[in-house]
Design a protein around this motif. Structure first.
Motif, mmCIF file in Angstrom:
data_model
loop_
_atom_site.group_PDB
_atom_site.id
_atom_site.type_symbol
_atom_site.label_atom_id
_atom_site.label_comp_id
_atom_site.label_asym_id
_atom_site.label_seq_id
_atom_site.Cartn_x
_atom_site.Cartn_y
_atom_site.Cartn_z
ATOM 1 N N ALA A 103 -11.939 35.981 18.916
ATOM 2 C CA ALA A 103 -12.968 34.958 19.038
ATOM 3 C C ALA A 103 -14.205 35.337 18.572
ATOM 4 N N MET A 104 -14.832 36.407 19.403
ATOM 5 C CA MET A 104 -16.089 37.184 19.154
ATOM 6 C C MET A 104 -15.869 37.759 17.715
ATOM 7 N N ASP A 106 -14.565 36.268 15.446
ATOM 8 C CA ASP A 106 -14.265 34.874 14.330
ATOM 9 C C ASP A 106 -12.921 35.417 13.515
ATOM 10 N N VAL A 107 -11.902 35.971 14.334
ATOM 11 C CA VAL A 107 -10.374 36.180 13.569
ATOM 12 C C VAL A 107 -9.285 35.491 14.425
ATOM 13 N N MET A 108 -8.302 35.112 13.972
ATOM 14 C CA MET A 108 -7.099 34.428 14.693
ATOM 15 C C MET A 108 -6.345 35.992 15.085
ATOM 16 N N GLN A 109 -5.982 35.692 16.360
ATOM 17 C CA GLN A 109 -5.327 36.742 16.808
ATOM 18 C C GLN A 109 -3.580 36.574 16.498
ATOM 19 N N LEU A 110 -2.935 37.681 16.220
ATOM 20 C CA LEU A 110 -1.492 37.754 16.122
ATOM 21 C C LEU A 110 -1.081 37.891 17.646
ATOM 22 N N SER A 111 -0.334 36.807 18.242
ATOM 23 C CA SER A 111 0.312 37.334 19.610
ATOM 24 C C SER A 111 1.596 37.586 19.573
ATOM 25 N N ASP A 112 1.760 38.771 20.417
ATOM 26 C CA ASP A 112 2.989 39.035 20.910
ATOM 27 C C ASP A 112 3.901 39.670 19.665
ATOM 28 N N ILE A 113 3.715 40.384 18.700
ATOM 29 C CA ILE A 113 4.357 40.646 17.374
ATOM 30 C C ILE A 113 5.741 41.671 17.903
ATOM 31 N N LEU A 114 6.548 41.378 17.043
ATOM 32 C CA LEU A 114 7.851 42.019 17.003
ATOM 33 C C LEU A 114 8.030 43.169 16.231
ATOM 34 N N SER A 115 7.582 42.942 14.832
ATOM 35 C CA SER A 115 7.455 43.766 13.917
ATOM 36 C C SER A 115 6.461 43.884 13.131
ATOM 37 N N ALA B 83 -11.045 9.519 27.144
ATOM 38 C CA ALA B 83 -10.209 10.574 26.127
ATOM 39 C C ALA B 83 -10.989 10.808 24.913
ATOM 40 N N ILE B 84 -10.774 11.870 24.290
ATOM 41 C CA ILE B 84 -11.117 12.154 23.055
ATOM 42 C C ILE B 84 -10.141 12.576 22.276
ATOM 43 N N LEU B 85 -10.056 11.838 21.011
ATOM 44 C CA LEU B 85 -8.941 12.374 19.978
ATOM 45 C C LEU B 85 -9.574 12.966 18.892
ATOM 46 N N VAL B 86 -9.392 14.319 18.519
ATOM 47 C CA VAL B 86 -9.838 15.005 17.159
ATOM 48 C C VAL B 86 -8.742 14.820 16.488
ATOM 49 N N GLN B 87 -8.929 13.757 15.551
ATOM 50 C CA GLN B 87 -7.439 13.441 14.607
ATOM 51 C C GLN B 87 -7.626 14.392 13.489
ATOM 52 N N VAL B 88 -6.176 14.850 13.289
ATOM 53 C CA VAL B 88 -6.054 15.530 12.010
ATOM 54 C C VAL B 88 -4.843 14.893 11.253
ATOM 55 N N ASP B 89 -4.523 15.124 10.051
ATOM 56 C CA ASP B 89 -3.456 14.432 9.383
ATOM 57 C C ASP B 89 -2.129 15.066 9.948
ATOM 58 N N ASP B 90 -1.140 14.114 9.671
ATOM 59 C CA ASP B 90 0.186 14.462 10.146
ATOM 60 C C ASP B 90 0.572 15.849 9.736
ATOM 61 N N GLY B 91 1.337 16.573 10.514
ATOM 62 C CA GLY B 91 1.991 17.808 9.923
ATOM 63 C C GLY B 91 0.997 18.900 9.862
ATOM 64 N N VAL B 92 -0.345 18.504 10.023
ATOM 65 C CA VAL B 92 -1.464 19.762 9.950
ATOM 66 C C VAL B 92 -1.294 20.387 11.222
ATOM 67 N N GLU B 93 -1.158 21.865 11.403
ATOM 68 C CA GLU B 93 -1.318 22.817 12.644
ATOM 69 C C GLU B 93 -2.669 23.297 12.704
ATOM 70 N N VAL B 94 -3.391 22.895 13.855
ATOM 71 C CA VAL B 94 -4.785 23.620 13.865
ATOM 72 C C VAL B 94 -4.579 24.755 14.880
ATOM 73 N N GLU B 95 -4.886 25.808 14.352
ATOM 74 C CA GLU B 95 -4.732 27.125 14.893
ATOM 75 C C GLU B 95 -5.794 27.371 16.265
ATOM 76 N N PRO B 96 -5.550 28.042 17.265
ATOM 77 C CA PRO B 96 -5.998 28.047 18.337
ATOM 78 C C PRO B 96 -7.790 28.446 18.227
ATOM 79 N N LEU B 97 -8.199 29.286 17.091
ATOM 80 C CA LEU B 97 -9.517 29.704 16.691
ATOM 81 C C LEU B 97 -10.272 28.188 16.554
ATOM 82 N N ALA B 98 -9.665 27.357 15.601
ATOM 83 C CA ALA B 98 -10.165 26.147 15.383
ATOM 84 C C ALA B 98 -10.150 25.420 16.459
ATOM 85 N N VAL B 99 -9.176 25.252 17.292
ATOM 86 C CA VAL B 99 -9.408 24.271 18.366
ATOM 87 C C VAL B 99 -10.322 24.718 19.332
#
Ligand SMILES: Cc1cc2nc3c(=O)[nH]c(=O)nc-3n(C[C@H](O)[C@H](O)[C@H](O)COP(=O)(O)OP(=O)(O)OC[C@H]3O[C@@H](n4cnc5c(N)ncnc54)[C@H](O)[C@@H]3O)c2cc1C
Ligand SMILES: Nc1ncnc2c1ncn2[C@@H]1O[C@H](COP(=O)(O)O)[C@@H](O)[C@H]1O
Lengths: 309, 250
Positions: A103-104, A106-115, B83-99
């Motif tokens: 996060a510092m 500003d990249v997404m981590q790749l967790s627990d890679i297998l290969s 509660a607060i819903l931060v809504q995205v379209d169906d099928g969109v996966e938001v990655e941990p960094l964006a969450v």
């Protein structure tokens, strides 16, 4: 690519989990190590001998003694100015620190890679290992945690890397280490044991677990594991738990006794070479993955097995 | 003090996930979805802190499709206040960094004393969001919590680590992520489920917080893990002993 690998240690010795991370990092390019701790020069000297290592960065500071992420993540982030990837073993320490670094940066981590499939492409388990995703990063730098059982261990000897002292940010002052309760055991560590004997809910209580599982484990020189049900019920401490949220193990032989084989448990042991299951229910899901199954009451079968081995 | 509890809608933990034949992902059509189990534990812990008089308000937040409203209603039925819903379209996966960026923006507005997350979503198994949020907020983190004790302006967290347990003390505001043994989440009673329907639930979008949710990781394919074949059943202990000896471990 220049990678920086987190060395897991106890301020005295390098821990084994580091060696698989070094192997994974080696597939990306030049390997540098980071030893962050307090009074840990001996660790750096040990780390410098790991085969394939180019350089060891030693950050010796009281603030780094317990790997508090508030203190070490800024250190790693600072060193990442000169590295393209940060690689940590997927241990509780690695999992604590690496996402903070990601996060510092500003990249997404790749967790627990297998290969490692390419410069930016990796495989990793999702849904408790019921699916394997091949993912490609679009970030400028990589932050990766490595599943130990998926990579061979690098040779602990044979290298002669230079040690370079580095200094990083001081104590952030927002967290402090209070204490640790570490389980002491003469048995092999779960993540490196060749044979593991695991017990489940069927073992009834702590005394019964001791009475039935331990003698068999002793006979086989095995590590001892457990299902979540057994840990929750207090038969054994939490660090015995094997599974999606416990330890991921892949020994030569895994013996599951009185464990039903929930997907969360299988997630932690289904890469074992040979799986043996003893369960009184012939329909228990554990038998779907077991190479050798014995349908029997464990309270009869286990003592007999221990005696006859 | 407020406690913010991020909850994710995921495949129910009792369902065995199936990989789609075209390798594009895991089949979620007509599959039972529930609150991520670790997040139920987080809601429970937040409620206990409130019930102990150490917090005034518990706010559940979810980043997900319209259906994530159900997950938030579950949190409200357990006892969350709003509660607060931060809504995205169906099928969109938001990655941990964006969450984490969305949660940071919400935390800036709400100023919670604790953000209590699950340690890991059982869908992506990332185990990242809490740590990332802690970095973005530049606050301390107590991950994989086994015990949480709030006292004055600090929280003491006993953490489950590989070798056993570790205790850290964090200055509030702080981020905590829950492990399985922290507590047993309560079931929502029928009256509370009814009451939850009238509790406030705000709907927002990632754009409201200025967060770009474009993924950084591209999933090239999703495949089945190597399948293990069931082996043989041995007749008795003697046969098992012979087989074990043949493996060369005894
Ligand atoms: C989010 C989440 C994460 C989880 N993570 C994990 C994890 O990391 N690891 C994990 O293990 N679980 C995990 N679980 C729990 C998991 O779903 C199961 O509940 C747990 O694995 C069951 O443990 P068990 O097999 O010991 O107990 P049970 O399922 O109760 O099985 C006991 C077995 O013992 C057999 N038995 C009973 N008596 C005898 C006897 N006398 N002789 C022989 N056999 C006997 C029974 O036939 C049965 O098959 C997780 C669950 C959730 C929701
Ligand atoms: N989309 C989301 N909405 C709300 N909370 C989330 C979401 N994704 C992750 N979280 C929180 O972050 C924790 C860890 O998730 P992860 O990093 O994806 O494993 C979860 O247990 C939730 O508490």
């Amino acid at each position: 690519m220049k990678t920086l690998v987190w060395v897991e240690h106890n301020n005295a010795h390098v821990k084994d989990a580091t060696l698989s991370a070094v192997t994974a990092a080696g597939k990306l390019g030049e390997v540098h190590l980071l030893v962050a701790g307090s009074g840990c020069r001996a660790v750096a000297e040990e780390a410098a001998k790991i085969a394939g290592v180019g350089k060891v960065h030693l950050a010796d500071n009281a603030a780094y003694e317990h790997s508090l992420p508030e203190n070490v993540a800024p250190l790693v982030t600072q060193l990442m100015a000169d590295h393209d990837a940060f690689v940590a073993p997927a241990t509780t320490t690695g999992k604590n620190i690496a996402p903070r670094v990601a996060a510092m940066l500003d990249v997404m981590q790749l967790s627990d890679i297998l290969s490692v499939e390419g410069d930016k492409t990796f495989t990793r388990p999702i849904y408790a290992g019921n699916a394997i995703a091949t993912v490609e990063s679009s970030d400028a730098k990589l932050v990766i945690t490595v599943r130990g059982t998926a990579f061979d261990k690098a040779d602990a000897e044979g290298g002669s890397a230079a040690i370079e002292d580095v200094s990083g940010p001081a104590d952030a002052g927002t967290s402090s280490f209070v204490g640790q309760e570490l389980a002491k055991s003469e048995r092999p560590e779960l993540t490196s044991a060749k044979v593991i004997v695991s017990g489940g809910r069927a073992l009834k209580d702590a005394e019964t677990f001791q009475e039935y599982i331990m003698p068999l484990a002793d006979k086989l020189g095995a590590g001892v594991g457990a299902s979540r049900a057994a840990v929750d019920a207090g038969y054994v401490p939490n660090d015995y738990q094997v599974g999606q949220t416990g330890k991921i193990v892949a020994p030569e032989v895994y013996i599951a006794i009185g464990i039903s084989g929930a997907i969360q448990h299988l997630a932690g042991m289904k890469d074992s070479k040979t799986i043996i299951a003893i369960n009184k229910d012939e329909d228990a899901p554990i038998f779907q993955v077991a190479d050798l199954g014995l349908v029997a009451d464990l309270f009869k079968a286990v003592p007999e097995l221990t005696e006859k081995l | 003090m407020k406690i913010l509890v991020p909850v994710k809608r995921v495949i129910d933990y009792n369902v065995k996930p199936r990989v789609k034949a075209d390798g594009s992902g895991v089949d979620l059509a007509n599959v039972k979805m529930s609150m991520n189990p670790f997040d139920e534990i987080a809601v429970e812990e937040a409620l206990r802190i409130k019930e102990a008089g150490k917090a005034e308000e518990v706010i559940a937040v979810s980043v997900g499709p319209a259906k994530a409203t159900e997950t938030l209603r579950t949190a409200l039925a357990m006892g969350a206040d709003r509660a607060i819903l931060v809504q995205v379209d169906d099928g969109v996966e938001v990655e941990p960094l964006a969450v984490a960026k969305i949660l940071k923006a919400i935390a800036d507005e709400e100023q919670p004393g604790i953000v209590m997350l699950g340690k890991q979503a059982i869908s992506d198994d990332s185990n990242q969001t809490g740590q990332m949020l802690a970095a973005l907020m530049d606050r301390p983190q107590g991950t994989f919590a086994n015990t949480v004790e709030v006292e004055g302006d600090s929280v003491t967290v006993k953490r489950e680590i590989d070798g056993g347990l570790e205790t850290v003390k964090l200055t509030l505001p702080a981020i905590v992520t829950t492990d399985l043994r922290l507590n047993e989440p309560r079931y929502a009673s029928l009256p509370n489920i009814m009451k939850a329907k009238s509790k406030p639930l705000d709907t927002k979008s990632p754009a409201d917080f200025g967060v770009d949710i474009a993924p950084r990781l591209k999933t090239l394919k999703v495949s089945e893990p190597p399948v293990r074949q069931a082996g043989i059943k041995v007749a008795d202990v003697d046969e098992l002993v012979a087989k074990i000896k043949a493996l060369g471990i005894a």
